[in-house]
Design an enzyme around this catalytic site. Structure first.
Site, PDB file in Angstrom:
ATOM      1  CB  ILE A  17      -0.996  -0.013   1.182  1.00  0.00           C
ATOM      2  CG1 ILE A  17      -2.173   0.920   0.884  1.00  0.00           C
ATOM      3  CG2 ILE A  17      -0.317   0.340   2.492  1.00  0.00           C
ATOM      4  CD1 ILE A  17      -3.331   0.766   1.852  1.00  0.00           C
ATOM      5  N   GLY A  38       3.634  -4.421  10.946  1.00  0.00           N
ATOM      6  CA  GLY A  38       2.689  -4.607   9.854  1.00  0.00           C
ATOM      7  C   GLY A  38       2.625  -3.412   8.921  1.00  0.00           C
ATOM      8  CB  VAL A  39      -0.177  -2.067   6.907  1.00  0.00           C
ATOM      9  CG1 VAL A  39      -1.241  -1.651   7.880  1.00  0.00           C
ATOM     10  CG2 VAL A  39      -0.238  -1.231   5.646  1.00  0.00           C
ATOM     11  CG  ASP A  40       1.174   1.779  12.448  1.00  0.00           C
ATOM     12  OD1 ASP A  40       1.399   2.852  11.875  1.00  0.00           O
ATOM     13  OD2 ASP A  40       0.901   1.695  13.665  1.00  0.00           O
ATOM     14  CB  SER A 124      -8.843  -5.637  12.353  1.00  0.00           C
ATOM     15  OG  SER A 124      -8.983  -4.559  13.242  1.00  0.00           O
ATOM     16  CB  THR A 125      -6.902  -9.141   8.359  1.00  0.00           C
ATOM     17  OG1 THR A 125      -5.976  -8.427   7.529  1.00  0.00           O
ATOM     18  CG2 THR A 125      -8.320  -8.710   8.046  1.00  0.00           C
ATOM     19  N   GLY A 126      -4.268  -8.581  10.633  1.00  0.00           N
ATOM     20  CA  GLY A 126      -2.923  -9.027  10.965  1.00  0.00           C
ATOM     21  C   GLY A 126      -2.804  -9.276  12.460  1.00  0.00           C
ATOM     22  CB  VAL A 127      -0.932  -7.353  15.027  1.00  0.00           C
ATOM     23  CG1 VAL A 127      -0.786  -7.328  16.536  1.00  0.00           C
ATOM     24  CG2 VAL A 127       0.445  -7.393  14.379  1.00  0.00           C
ATOM     25  CE1 TYR A 128      -3.891  -4.236  17.533  1.00  0.00           C
ATOM     26  CE2 TYR A 128      -5.568  -2.867  16.530  1.00  0.00           C
ATOM     27  CZ  TYR A 128      -4.465  -2.996  17.352  1.00  0.00           C
ATOM     28  OH  TYR A 128      -3.952  -1.895  18.004  1.00  0.00           O
TER      29      TYR A 128
HETATM   30  N1  AR6 Z   1       0.707  -3.105   2.315  1.00  0.00           N
HETATM   31  C1  AR6 Z   1      -0.543  -3.613   2.373  1.00  0.00           C
HETATM   32  N2  AR6 Z   1      -0.981  -4.439   3.337  1.00  0.00           N
HETATM   33  C2  AR6 Z   1      -0.079  -4.798   4.289  1.00  0.00           C
HETATM   34  C3  AR6 Z   1       1.247  -4.309   4.311  1.00  0.00           C
HETATM   35  C4  AR6 Z   1       1.643  -3.431   3.263  1.00  0.00           C
HETATM   36  N3  AR6 Z   1       2.876  -2.925   3.187  1.00  0.00           N
HETATM   37  N4  AR6 Z   1       1.887  -4.843   5.386  1.00  0.00           N
HETATM   38  C5  AR6 Z   1       1.005  -5.629   6.014  1.00  0.00           C
HETATM   39  N5  AR6 Z   1      -0.180  -5.610   5.356  1.00  0.00           N
HETATM   40  P1  AR6 Z   1      -1.576  -5.363  10.518  1.00  0.00           P
HETATM   41  P2  AR6 Z   1      -3.874  -4.857  12.307  1.00  0.00           P
HETATM   42  C6  AR6 Z   1      -1.452  -6.309   5.680  1.00  0.00           C
HETATM   43  O1  AR6 Z   1      -0.998  -6.338  11.485  1.00  0.00           O
HETATM   44  O2  AR6 Z   1      -4.238  -6.295  12.302  1.00  0.00           O
HETATM   45  C7  AR6 Z   1       0.424  -2.604  14.136  1.00  0.00           C
HETATM   46  O3  AR6 Z   1       1.536  -2.901  14.947  1.00  0.00           O
HETATM   47  C8  AR6 Z   1      -1.346  -7.548   6.535  1.00  0.00           C
HETATM   48  O4  AR6 Z   1      -1.011  -8.667   5.722  1.00  0.00           O
HETATM   49  O5  AR6 Z   1      -0.668  -4.392   9.857  1.00  0.00           O
HETATM   50  O6  AR6 Z   1      -4.958  -3.838  12.118  1.00  0.00           O
HETATM   51  C9  AR6 Z   1      -0.339  -1.376  14.611  1.00  0.00           C
HETATM   52  O7  AR6 Z   1       0.501  -0.425  15.217  1.00  0.00           O
HETATM   53  C10 AR6 Z   1      -2.769  -7.640   7.069  1.00  0.00           C
HETATM   54  O8  AR6 Z   1      -3.609  -8.301   6.130  1.00  0.00           O
HETATM   55  O9  AR6 Z   1      -2.759  -4.469  11.204  1.00  0.00           O
HETATM   56  C11 AR6 Z   1      -1.324  -1.966  15.571  1.00  0.00           C
HETATM   57  O10 AR6 Z   1      -0.742  -2.130  16.857  1.00  0.00           O
HETATM   58  C12 AR6 Z   1      -3.222  -6.181   7.167  1.00  0.00           C
HETATM   59  O11 AR6 Z   1      -2.224  -5.429   6.456  1.00  0.00           O
HETATM   60  C13 AR6 Z   1      -1.620  -3.310  14.998  1.00  0.00           C
HETATM   61  O12 AR6 Z   1      -0.496  -3.683  14.215  1.00  0.00           O
HETATM   62  C14 AR6 Z   1      -3.353  -5.644   8.564  1.00  0.00           C
HETATM   63  O13 AR6 Z   1      -2.338  -6.191   9.388  1.00  0.00           O
HETATM   64  C15 AR6 Z   1      -2.815  -3.264  14.065  1.00  0.00           C
HETATM   65  O14 AR6 Z   1      -3.134  -4.587  13.665  1.00  0.00           O
END
Ligand code: AR6
Length: 181
Positions: A17, A38-40, A124-128
């Site tokens: 993204i 993650g994405v953050d 929310s589909t990653g760490v959460y």
């Molecule tokens: N581009 C697009 N999607 C991505 C990317 C990217 N570069 N990297 C990861 N994803 P997550 P959450 C996808 O864990 O579950 C953070 O530490 C990933 O595969 O990033 O909302 C925050 O600070 C997944 O499908 O976010 C919060 O503490 C999706 O992004 C916490 O994680 C979301 O995964 C938020 O957790």
């Protein structure tokens, strides 16, 4: 509210993204807007971590389901809309409602900014831990039914399973595109 409440084009694609050429990218943040993994983490690195950290600190946090904007700094996107998804607790804690609110509030903030195009990660589909298929259903349903001035919504998948689910829900395999409804 009618399914035809807006005239948004919804696309799904698999990409990083941080490379998206849209007016606003959405970040899956935490409630302290403190950065993370993650994405953050990817967005903070690509935008410029120090500048984005300072801009986030000035926002005073963000409740789950809400959204707040900063500049995009070094991203191609002009803005980053930070939203905080629900932590999955088994489904009985209004997780779906909070997740839908993330998409709705992000579109509302995009409207306030005058953004015509927006890219969402799978919030929310990653760490959460939110189940990815259910999250995709909430995402597609919400962006299709929320009235907005935004004209292009990109649902960005980071894995093939999520992309397939989006495409299935958009009913447009293999193009991943849904023209004005
Ligand atoms: N581009 C697009 N999607 C991505 C990317 C990217 N570069 N990297 C990861 N994803 P997550 P959450 C996808 O864990 O579950 C953070 O530490 C990933 O595969 O990033 O909302 C925050 O600070 C997944 O499908 O976010 C919060 O503490 C999706 O992004 C916490 O994680 C979301 O995964 C938020 O957790």
């Amino acid at each position: 509210m009618s399914e035809r409440a807006n005239r948004v084009t919804v696309e799904a694609l698999r990409t990083d993204i941080t490379t998206e050429q849209v007016d606003a990218v959405v970040n899956a943040a935490n409630s302290r807007l403190a950065g993370g993994g993650g994405v953050d983490g990817a967005i903070h690195r690509a935008a410029g971590a120090a500048a984005l950290r300072r801009a986030c600190a000035a926002l005073g946090g963000c409740e789950p389901g809400d959204a707040k904007a900063t500049p995009g700094f070094a991203l191609a996107a002009r803005w980053i809309i930070h939203t905080v998804g629900p932590v999955w607790r088994g489904g009985g804690a209004d997780e779906e409602v909070v997740l839908a609110s993330c998409y709705r509030r992000s579109l509302a903030v995009a409207d306030e900014l005058g953004a015509a195009s927006i890219a969402f990660p799978a919030i929310s589909t990653g760490v959460y831990g939110f189940p990815p298929d259910l999250a995709a259903s909430v995402a597609v349903r919400t962006v299709r039914t929320t009235p907005t001035e935004v004209r292009l919504v990109r649902l960005v998948a980071f894995d093939d399973a999520t992309l397939s689910r989006y495409l299935e829900l958009l009913g447009s395999w293999p193009a991943g595109r849904q023209d004005p409804m």
